[in-house]
Design an enzyme around this catalytic site. Structure first.
Site, PDB file in Angstrom:
ATOM      1  N   HIS A  59       1.317 -11.063 -10.114  1.00 36.04           N
ATOM      2  CA  HIS A  59       2.443 -11.815 -10.670  1.00 36.04           C
ATOM      3  C   HIS A  59       2.206 -11.973 -12.169  1.00 36.04           C
ATOM      4  O   HIS A  59       1.062 -11.956 -12.640  1.00 36.04           O
ATOM      5  CB  HIS A  59       2.535 -13.188 -10.027  1.00 36.04           C
ATOM      6  CG  HIS A  59       2.989 -13.166  -8.601  1.00 36.04           C
ATOM      7  ND1 HIS A  59       3.455 -14.288  -7.969  1.00 36.04           N
ATOM      8  CD2 HIS A  59       3.048 -12.161  -7.697  1.00 36.04           C
ATOM      9  CE1 HIS A  59       3.780 -13.991  -6.727  1.00 36.04           C
ATOM     10  NE2 HIS A  59       3.545 -12.703  -6.527  1.00 36.04           N
ATOM     11  N   GLU A  61       2.175 -14.524 -14.119  1.00 35.23           N
ATOM     12  CA  GLU A  61       1.265 -15.607 -14.492  1.00 35.23           C
ATOM     13  C   GLU A  61      -0.192 -15.207 -14.298  1.00 35.23           C
ATOM     14  O   GLU A  61      -1.035 -15.453 -15.167  1.00 35.23           O
ATOM     15  CB  GLU A  61       1.529 -16.875 -13.650  1.00 35.23           C
ATOM     16  CG  GLU A  61       2.926 -17.428 -13.778  1.00 35.23           C
ATOM     17  CD  GLU A  61       3.877 -16.953 -12.690  1.00 35.23           C
ATOM     18  OE1 GLU A  61       4.663 -17.787 -12.202  1.00 35.23           O
ATOM     19  OE2 GLU A  61       3.851 -15.761 -12.323  1.00 35.23           O
ATOM     20  N   CYS A  89       4.795 -19.801  -8.104  1.00 32.28           N
ATOM     21  CA  CYS A  89       4.637 -19.887  -6.655  1.00 32.28           C
ATOM     22  C   CYS A  89       3.314 -20.601  -6.350  1.00 32.28           C
ATOM     23  O   CYS A  89       2.582 -20.982  -7.259  1.00 32.28           O
ATOM     24  CB  CYS A  89       4.636 -18.485  -6.044  1.00 32.28           C
ATOM     25  SG  CYS A  89       3.153 -17.524  -6.461  1.00 32.28           S
ATOM     26  N   CYS A  92       0.248 -18.778  -7.935  1.00 31.41           N
ATOM     27  CA  CYS A  92       0.200 -18.918  -9.390  1.00 31.41           C
ATOM     28  C   CYS A  92      -0.083 -20.361  -9.797  1.00 31.41           C
ATOM     29  O   CYS A  92      -0.850 -20.605 -10.737  1.00 31.41           O
ATOM     30  CB  CYS A  92       1.479 -18.410 -10.014  1.00 31.41           C
ATOM     31  SG  CYS A  92       1.701 -16.624  -9.770  1.00 31.41           S
TER      32      CYS A  92
END
Length: 156
Positions: A59, A61, A89, A92
């Site tokens: 992801h 992040e 999420c 993250c």
């Protein structure tokens, strides 16, 4: 209000995150971008590469936090800020807490999986030994539109 807010820095940083999201979109990745800021300067930029790298953890992040750690030569990102186009999420949010990020600003709310205050508040949970001040809805319309347009196109 932080010093970077008075000179337009916060908007500049979110625009940089949006530019990263556009890179993800160009790769048919979910258009999410992130930047890590230390001392008013971007030290890491990233976008989603989950599909490209066949990596469920890639992801925006997570990739940005990894780059920031390498740039600084350590995992502890205390004092750093993270700008991301979509609410983190659970994975993250956990990485944000564990990396000691000071503040998170995100654009679009994630009403299904958001862990920056929408579904759960993991980034600023008083149970943990570290918390990241979290602000959602920053440049929300621009961030949300990119996601809406991406998924609308995929549903065709």
């Amino acid at each position: 209000m932080a010093a970077d807010d008075t000179c337009g820095g916060a908007e500049k940083f979110m625009k940089a995150a949006l530019a990263e999201a556009k890179k993800a979109e160009a790769k048919s990745e979910v258009p999410v971008g992130a930047v890590v800021v230390v001392g008013g300067k971007i030290i890491a930029r990233a976008h989603n590469v989950r599909t490209t790298k066949c990596d469920p953890t890639a992801h925006a992040e997570i990739v940005a936090l990894r780059k920031a750690g390498k740039k600084l030569g350590h995992w502890n990102l205390e004092g750093a800020e993270l700008y991301v186009t979509k609410e983190p999420c659970v994975m993250c949010a956990g990485a944000i807490v564990l990396s000691r990020i000071k503040r998170v600003r995100f654009g679009a709310f994630d009403r299904r999986f958001g862990c920056g205050g929408t579904v759960l508040n993991l980034t600023d949970n008083p149970t943990f030994n570290h918390r990241a001040e979290t602000e959602g809805g920053f440049m929300e319309e621009e961030c949300a539109k990119m996601l809406r347009d991406f998924f609308k196109e995929r549903r065709k």
